[in-house]
Write a protein that holds these residues in place. Structure first.
Motif, PDB file in Angstrom:
ATOM      1  N   LYS A 125      -1.262   2.902  -6.005  1.00 42.18           N
ATOM      2  CA  LYS A 125      -2.390   3.045  -6.944  1.00 42.18           C
ATOM      3  C   LYS A 125      -2.119   2.391  -8.301  1.00 42.18           C
TER       4      LYS A 125
ATOM      5  N   ILE B 104       2.049   8.941  -5.275  1.00 44.47           N
ATOM      6  CA  ILE B 104       1.055   7.862  -5.187  1.00 44.47           C
ATOM      7  C   ILE B 104      -0.161   8.176  -6.051  1.00 44.47           C
ATOM      8  N   VAL B 105      -0.560   9.427  -6.106  1.00 40.71           N
ATOM      9  CA  VAL B 105      -1.619   9.848  -7.033  1.00 40.71           C
ATOM     10  C   VAL B 105      -1.015  10.394  -8.322  1.00 40.71           C
TER      11      VAL B 105
ATOM     12  N   SER C 206       0.851  -1.195   0.000  1.00 38.19           N
ATOM     13  CA  SER C 206       0.000   0.000   0.000  1.00 38.19           C
ATOM     14  C   SER C 206       0.884   1.242   0.000  1.00 38.19           C
ATOM     15  N   GLY C 207       0.260   2.354  -0.347  1.00 41.39           N
ATOM     16  CA  GLY C 207       0.959   3.627  -0.269  1.00 41.39           C
ATOM     17  C   GLY C 207       1.387   3.921   1.162  1.00 41.39           C
ATOM     18  N   THR C 208       0.542   3.546   2.110  1.00 42.11           N
ATOM     19  CA  THR C 208       0.858   3.744   3.525  1.00 42.11           C
ATOM     20  C   THR C 208       2.181   3.074   3.886  1.00 42.11           C
TER      21      THR C 208
ATOM     22  N   ASP D 171       3.665  15.743  -0.505  1.00 45.95           N
ATOM     23  CA  ASP D 171       2.518  15.345  -1.338  1.00 45.95           C
ATOM     24  C   ASP D 171       2.150  16.584  -2.144  1.00 45.95           C
TER      25      ASP D 171
ATOM     26  N   MET E   7     -10.350  15.073  -5.742  1.00 48.14           N
ATOM     27  CA  MET E   7      -9.465  14.011  -6.225  1.00 48.14           C
ATOM     28  C   MET E   7     -10.218  12.964  -7.063  1.00 48.14           C
TER      29      MET E   7
ATOM     30  N   ASP F 144       5.928  12.204  -2.872  1.00 49.51           N
ATOM     31  CA  ASP F 144       4.801  11.271  -2.888  1.00 49.51           C
ATOM     32  C   ASP F 144       4.133  11.334  -4.260  1.00 49.51           C
TER      33      ASP F 144
ATOM     34  N   TYR G 183      -1.497  14.437   2.593  1.00 49.19           N
ATOM     35  CA  TYR G 183      -1.931  13.094   2.987  1.00 49.19           C
ATOM     36  C   TYR G 183      -0.954  12.058   2.450  1.00 49.19           C
ATOM     37  N   HIS G 184      -0.507  11.188   3.317  1.00 48.79           N
ATOM     38  CA  HIS G 184       0.451  10.152   2.901  1.00 48.79           C
ATOM     39  C   HIS G 184       0.072   8.788   3.443  1.00 48.79           C
ATOM     40  N   GLY G 185      -1.203   8.565   3.778  1.00 53.48           N
ATOM     41  CA  GLY G 185      -1.611   7.262   4.295  1.00 53.48           C
ATOM     42  C   GLY G 185      -1.888   7.317   5.780  1.00 53.48           C
TER      43      GLY G 185
HETATM   44  C1  LIG Z   1      -1.044  11.240  -1.913  1.00 54.71           C
HETATM   45  C2  LIG Z   1      -1.299   9.939  -1.208  1.00 54.71           C
HETATM   46  N1  LIG Z   1      -0.316   9.353  -0.507  1.00 54.71           N
HETATM   47  C3  LIG Z   1      -0.507   8.191   0.137  1.00 54.71           C
HETATM   48  C4  LIG Z   1      -1.715   7.529   0.109  1.00 54.71           C
HETATM   49  C5  LIG Z   1      -1.904   6.236   0.857  1.00 54.71           C
HETATM   50  O1  LIG Z   1      -1.991   5.158  -0.017  1.00 54.71           O
HETATM   51  P1  LIG Z   1      -2.798   3.836   0.422  1.00 54.71           P
HETATM   52  O2  LIG Z   1      -4.240   4.214   0.520  1.00 54.71           O
HETATM   53  O3  LIG Z   1      -2.511   2.845  -0.666  1.00 54.71           O
HETATM   54  O4  LIG Z   1      -2.238   3.407   1.737  1.00 54.71           O
HETATM   55  C6  LIG Z   1      -2.773   8.091  -0.610  1.00 54.71           C
HETATM   56  C7  LIG Z   1      -4.091   7.432  -0.660  1.00 54.71           C
HETATM   57  O5  LIG Z   1      -5.057   7.935  -1.189  1.00 54.71           O
HETATM   58  C8  LIG Z   1      -2.567   9.335  -1.276  1.00 54.71           C
HETATM   59  O6  LIG Z   1      -3.570   9.937  -1.938  1.00 54.71           O
END
Ligand SMILES: Cc1ncc(COP(=O)(O)O)c(C=O)c1O
Length: 443
Positions: free
Chosen positions: A279, A254-255, A125-127, A222, A414, A252, A153-155
């Motif tokens: 993602k 992730i998005v 996961s991103g988390t 982020d 988003m 980050d 936001y990073h999880g």
């Molecule tokens: C910018 C960003 N970083 C990290 C995450 C966390 O990823 P995950 O939901 O896969 O843990 C998200 C989730 O939406 C995100 O939008």
């Protein structure tokens, strides 16, 4: 509940009886009938299936999917190339407790695409990706404190949940925000370990980083893709300031990674020390990844004992996620990214014209194919500007858009387009948004 919500909500209820039944029947064995991000009033839809750009709910209503699983489904649903990769992998065994040769090809593809990646490691996961990247940065620098941006936001692990959405009464001065713990149950010491930076204020960021440089391991950034208008010069300033002060930069993506084959960092012209992904990289399966400079990432190399670092996970680099993710990336060609970015610009330009024509006080922000719709016309530079928006029309507009056949994120934030979408899908969404807002305002 306001009158407008009740009226549109009544009509929502009338067309989604089976969703309601499934929601209310739910189960007393799950902690709430829908996971956090899925919940909205009056109750979340239950989807039956997805195909291409569309979703169908259990009552048979069809929607153009403008959320695409929290931005992850960049090719829409069941893309033939992704499904082929999954079906080829399944008969080989789902998880066999040994490498299956599926990780190296996607690792190579990622490192080939993204200039700042020498090495990469896949997680679930991103988390997990942000957790391990931060831990690596702390271990490498020998410093404990981390910095993140207010509203970033990073999880969901303790340090990154600080000041994601702090109440303004507790948030402190805009140029030196307080560190406000987020999730209940977080370690009481976490607020002291996290320095909070304001978005788009280079001067304050430089001052705060210089003041804390001796304790600061990293800044995790982020870029708020599709949420705030991204200023490349701000990202470049963050890179310069971190480098000049011996602080690592974790970016980050992730998005953002859907913006360009080399990621948003290629568009912004920055080279982070570490980058986190998630993602789209899993092709629809759970995934996360982090990577970057070889001298950092090689600390995780188990063939080099004695580094004192480790990262492990039962399902890390799951073969199905690796196979599906590689197929998805191979379909996300430069042309596909250009198409997506053009659709995103067409959408926000069209919404802007429509808002002006209909005298609606609203604005739309996009970074390529990720977009948000907001009610308010003030400039959006940071978390506090977002917190000052009027949210009263959000829920009725979201529900009215469902009735129009468009499934967006329920905060209207988003949201994400997919590669198979066309100009006429976008034009339809623009007009439907105008009708939905008019209805939300009128009732
Ligand atoms: C910018 C960003 N970083 C990290 C995450 C966390 O990823 P995950 O939901 O896969 O843990 C998200 C989730 O939406 C995100 O939008």
């Amino acid at each position: 509940m306001t009158q407008s919500v009740a009226t549109i909500a009544e009509s929502f209820r009338a067309r989604t009886a089976r969703s309601r039944e499934l929601y209310e029947g739910g189960t007393s064995y799950t902690a709430g009938p829908a996971k956090g991000a899925y919940y909205y009033r009056p109750y979340p839809l239950t989807m039956d299936r997805g195909e291409g750009t569309r979703l169908w709910d259990v009552d048979g209503n069809a929607y153009l999917d403008c959320a695409n699983h929290h931005t992850a489904q960049v090719l829409g649903h069941n893309h033939p190339r992704v499904m082929e990769a999954v079906y080829a992998q399944i008969p080989r065994g789902l998880a066999v407790g040994a490498p299956m040769g599926t990780e190296a090809p996607i690792a190579e593809e990622m490192c080939r695409r993204v200039d700042s990646l020498d090495r990469i490691r896949f997680v679930n996961s991103g988390t997990e990706a942000t957790l391990h990247a931060i831990r690596l940065a702390r271990g490498f620098t020998g410093k404990t404190k981390i910095a993140k941006f207010e509203g970033g936001y990073h999880g969901s692990h303790d340090p990154v949940e600080v000041s994601v959405a702090p109440p303004l009464a507790k948030a402190g001065p805009a140029h030196a925000p307080n560190s406000v713990p987020g999730a209940g149950g977080s370690s009481p010491s976490v607020a002291d370990e996290v320095l909070i930076l304001p978005y788009n204020d280079e001067e304050a960021v430089e001052r705060l980083i210089v003041e804390n440089r001796d304790d600061l391991a990293c800044v995790i950034f982020d870029p708020k893709c599709g949420i705030l208008r991204i200023r490349p010069e701000f990202a470049q300033a963050v890179r310069r300031i971190t480098r000049e002060n011996g602080v690592l930069l974790i970016f980050d993506e992730i998005v953002a990674f859907r913006t360009a084959p080399g990621g948003l960092q290629a568009v912004l012209g920055i080279d982070p020390d570490l980058t986190c992904f998630g993602k789209i990289v899993g092709g629809g399966f759970p995934v996360g990844a982090f990577g970057g400079r070889a001298d950092l990432m090689d600390l995780l190399d188990s063939s080099k004992p004695g580094t004192g670092f480790s990262q492990s996970g039962t399902f890390s680099a799951h073969p199905l996620a690796m196979a599906a993710g590689l197929a998805m990336l191979q379909e996300l060609t430069p042309e596909a990214c250009d198409h997506l970015n053009r659709l995103g610009d067409r959408l926000t330009n069209g919404l802007k014209r429509m808002f002006a024509r209909e005298r609606i006080v609203a604005q739309a922000v996009n970074t390529g194919s990720v977009f948000s719709i907001y009610f308010g016309d003030h400039e959006l530079r940071n978390y506090r500007d977002l917190a000052a928006l009027d949210s009263s029309l959000v829920s009725p507009t979201f529900l009215a858009l469902l009735e129009e056949g468009y499934f967006l994120g329920h905060t209207l934030g988003m949201c994400a387009l997919s590669v198979p979408m066309t100009d006429s899908d976008i034009d339809g969404l623009i007009e439907a948004t105008g009708r939905a807002i008019a209805r939300a305002q009128a009732e």
